[in-house]
Scaffold this motif. Structure first.
Motif, PDB file in Angstrom:
ATOM      1  N   GLY A  32       1.864  26.389 -71.166  1.00  0.00           N
ATOM      2  CA  GLY A  32       1.919  24.992 -70.766  1.00  0.00           C
ATOM      3  C   GLY A  32       3.333  24.452 -70.824  1.00  0.00           C
ATOM      4  N   LEU A  33       3.429  23.159 -70.699  1.00  0.00           N
ATOM      5  CA  LEU A  33       4.706  22.479 -70.732  1.00  0.00           C
ATOM      6  C   LEU A  33       4.885  21.881 -72.123  1.00  0.00           C
ATOM      7  N   GLU A  34       5.898  22.314 -72.840  1.00  0.00           N
ATOM      8  CA  GLU A  34       6.182  21.814 -74.185  1.00  0.00           C
ATOM      9  C   GLU A  34       7.057  20.575 -74.068  1.00  0.00           C
ATOM     10  N   VAL A  35       6.580  19.457 -74.612  1.00  0.00           N
ATOM     11  CA  VAL A  35       7.290  18.185 -74.543  1.00  0.00           C
ATOM     12  C   VAL A  35       7.798  17.847 -75.938  1.00  0.00           C
ATOM     13  N   SER A  36       9.113  17.591 -76.039  1.00  0.00           N
ATOM     14  CA  SER A  36       9.704  17.311 -77.336  1.00  0.00           C
ATOM     15  C   SER A  36      10.688  16.151 -77.232  1.00  0.00           C
ATOM     16  N   PRO A  37      10.552  15.119 -78.013  1.00  0.00           N
ATOM     17  CA  PRO A  37       9.480  14.853 -78.960  1.00  0.00           C
ATOM     18  C   PRO A  37       8.208  14.453 -78.228  1.00  0.00           C
ATOM     19  N   ALA A  38       7.079  14.686 -78.851  1.00  0.00           N
ATOM     20  CA  ALA A  38       5.796  14.364 -78.228  1.00  0.00           C
ATOM     21  C   ALA A  38       5.555  12.868 -78.192  1.00  0.00           C
ATOM     22  N   SER A  39       6.194  12.129 -79.106  1.00  0.00           N
ATOM     23  CA  SER A  39       6.045  10.682 -79.174  1.00  0.00           C
ATOM     24  C   SER A  39       7.438  10.062 -79.096  1.00  0.00           C
ATOM     25  N   VAL A  48      11.723  18.828 -71.909  1.00  0.00           N
ATOM     26  CA  VAL A  48      10.543  19.606 -71.535  1.00  0.00           C
ATOM     27  C   VAL A  48      10.970  21.058 -71.376  1.00  0.00           C
ATOM     28  N   ARG A  49      10.079  21.965 -71.810  1.00  0.00           N
ATOM     29  CA  ARG A  49      10.406  23.389 -71.801  1.00  0.00           C
ATOM     30  C   ARG A  49       9.149  24.176 -71.481  1.00  0.00           C
ATOM     31  N   THR A  50       9.315  25.267 -70.754  1.00  0.00           N
ATOM     32  CA  THR A  50       8.182  26.139 -70.458  1.00  0.00           C
ATOM     33  C   THR A  50       8.650  27.578 -70.305  1.00  0.00           C
ATOM     34  N   ALA A  51       7.765  28.495 -70.682  1.00  0.00           N
ATOM     35  CA  ALA A  51       7.993  29.918 -70.468  1.00  0.00           C
ATOM     36  C   ALA A  51       7.068  30.434 -69.373  1.00  0.00           C
ATOM     37  N   ALA A  52       6.303  29.535 -68.759  1.00  0.00           N
ATOM     38  CA  ALA A  52       5.294  29.925 -67.778  1.00  0.00           C
ATOM     39  C   ALA A  52       5.889  30.412 -66.470  1.00  0.00           C
ATOM     40  N   CYS A  53       7.142  30.078 -66.195  1.00  0.00           N
ATOM     41  CA  CYS A  53       7.753  30.477 -64.919  1.00  0.00           C
ATOM     42  C   CYS A  53       8.414  31.843 -64.996  1.00  0.00           C
ATOM     43  N   SER A  70      11.584  12.524 -60.836  1.00  0.00           N
ATOM     44  CA  SER A  70      11.563  13.985 -60.866  1.00  0.00           C
ATOM     45  C   SER A  70      12.735  14.519 -61.689  1.00  0.00           C
ATOM     46  N   LEU A  71      12.595  15.776 -62.114  1.00  0.00           N
ATOM     47  CA  LEU A  71      13.632  16.428 -62.892  1.00  0.00           C
ATOM     48  C   LEU A  71      13.629  17.905 -62.574  1.00  0.00           C
ATOM     49  N   SER A  72      14.730  18.562 -62.865  1.00  0.00           N
ATOM     50  CA  SER A  72      14.856  20.006 -62.640  1.00  0.00           C
ATOM     51  C   SER A  72      14.784  20.722 -63.970  1.00  0.00           C
ATOM     52  N   LEU A  73      14.025  21.801 -64.000  1.00  0.00           N
ATOM     53  CA  LEU A  73      13.961  22.665 -65.168  1.00  0.00           C
ATOM     54  C   LEU A  73      14.676  23.958 -64.811  1.00  0.00           C
ATOM     55  N   VAL A  74      15.746  24.255 -65.511  1.00  0.00           N
ATOM     56  CA  VAL A  74      16.559  25.437 -65.237  1.00  0.00           C
ATOM     57  C   VAL A  74      16.502  26.375 -66.432  1.00  0.00           C
ATOM     58  N   PRO A  75      16.761  27.669 -66.235  1.00  0.00           N
ATOM     59  CA  PRO A  75      16.716  28.612 -67.356  1.00  0.00           C
ATOM     60  C   PRO A  75      17.716  28.215 -68.444  1.00  0.00           C
ATOM     61  N   ASP A  76      17.304  28.388 -69.702  1.00  0.00           N
ATOM     62  CA  ASP A  76      18.197  28.073 -70.811  1.00  0.00           C
ATOM     63  C   ASP A  76      19.243  29.169 -70.971  1.00  0.00           C
ATOM     64  N   ALA A  77      20.058  29.085 -72.007  1.00  0.00           N
ATOM     65  CA  ALA A  77      21.156  30.036 -72.212  1.00  0.00           C
ATOM     66  C   ALA A  77      20.648  31.467 -72.375  1.00  0.00           C
ATOM     67  N   HIS A  78      19.444  31.627 -72.898  1.00  0.00           N
ATOM     68  CA  HIS A  78      18.877  32.958 -73.094  1.00  0.00           C
ATOM     69  C   HIS A  78      18.151  33.460 -71.853  1.00  0.00           C
ATOM     70  N   GLY A  79      17.935  32.597 -70.877  1.00  0.00           N
ATOM     71  CA  GLY A  79      17.274  32.973 -69.633  1.00  0.00           C
ATOM     72  C   GLY A  79      15.778  33.160 -69.743  1.00  0.00           C
ATOM     73  N   GLN A  80      15.163  32.720 -70.843  1.00  0.00           N
ATOM     74  CA  GLN A  80      13.733  32.944 -71.030  1.00  0.00           C
ATOM     75  C   GLN A  80      12.896  31.728 -70.654  1.00  0.00           C
ATOM     76  N   ASP A  81      13.305  30.549 -71.094  1.00  0.00           N
ATOM     77  CA  ASP A  81      12.538  29.328 -70.865  1.00  0.00           C
ATOM     78  C   ASP A  81      13.258  28.432 -69.866  1.00  0.00           C
ATOM     79  N   ALA A  82      12.480  27.741 -69.042  1.00  0.00           N
ATOM     80  CA  ALA A  82      13.045  26.730 -68.148  1.00  0.00           C
ATOM     81  C   ALA A  82      13.025  25.403 -68.903  1.00  0.00           C
ATOM     82  N   THR A  83      14.167  24.716 -68.927  1.00  0.00           N
ATOM     83  CA  THR A  83      14.311  23.503 -69.716  1.00  0.00           C
ATOM     84  C   THR A  83      14.855  22.372 -68.861  1.00  0.00           C
ATOM     85  N   GLY A  84      14.367  21.158 -69.108  1.00  0.00           N
ATOM     86  CA  GLY A  84      14.868  19.967 -68.422  1.00  0.00           C
ATOM     87  C   GLY A  84      14.757  18.757 -69.324  1.00  0.00           C
ATOM     88  N   ARG A  85      15.461  17.687 -68.941  1.00  0.00           N
ATOM     89  CA  ARG A  85      15.452  16.462 -69.754  1.00  0.00           C
ATOM     90  C   ARG A  85      15.282  15.252 -68.866  1.00  0.00           C
TER      91      ARG A  85
END
Length: 173
Positions: A32-39, A48-53, A70-85
């Motif tokens: 799923g899409l991990e949202v931080s902070p949730a509140s 927002v971060r996901t490993a689903a892609c 809208s926002l863009s989620l791009v791979p993080d420094a490790h290339g594993q998770d797509a992250t956006g803000r």
């Protein structure tokens, strides 16, 4: 009563075991899409971060439900998770909002929730002290009154036990 209690208890345990076995483990990656902070309070920043892609995958996010667009989620420094803000607009109303993302390569749609609150979690005030309810309310943290109450309960318990013991022996009351 015992005849029905055991089968009912066994059934309740069986249902609970099946429910626990079928539920995903807390903290396990469900894709799923991990949202931080949730509140977050209006004006707060959300990641927002996901490993689903997949590794190196990117996604297009939609925070329009909360008013962030809208926002863009791009791979993080490790290339594993797509992250956006994104930033929650100051005009956002309190409530729970769904944030979605669509993976670039597979077209897979994933979602997560963000809760908008009136005050930031760090700025919330916790109540202190006793409740001012009038007659019958909490007496407060006075150790003398607390000791007197405990002593009164102990005397009542001892007297009740003594009376029941006399009655059981047949001494009369």
């Amino acid at each position: 009563m015992r005849r029905t209690a055991r089968p009912l208890t066994a059934t309740a345990f069986a249902v609970a075991a099946v429910a626990l076995a079928s539920a995903p483990a807390h903290g396990a990656s469900t894709g799923g899409l991990e949202v931080s902070p949730a509140s977050v309070a209006p004006g707060g920043r959300v990641t927002v971060r996901t490993a689903a892609c997949g590794d190196g995958g990117s996604a297009t996010g939609d925070a329009g439900a909360v008013g962030a667009g809208s926002l863009s989620l791009v791979p993080d420094a490790h290339g594993q998770d797509a992250t956006g803000r994104f930033t929650v607009p100051p005009s956002a109303q309190p409530g729970t909002y769904e944030i979605t993302a669509t993976c670039g390569g597979s077209g897979r749609r994933i979602a997560g929730d963000v809760v908008v609150t009136l005050t930031p979690v760090r700025g919330q005030v916790r109540p202190r002290g006793s409740v001012k309810t009038g007659v019958g309310g909490a007496l407060g943290p006075d150790p003398v009154q607390t000791a007197a109450g405990v002593a009164a309960l102990a005397v009542a318990a001892a007297g009740g036990t003594w009376l029941l013991h006399r009655r059981a022996r047949g001494d009369g009351i």
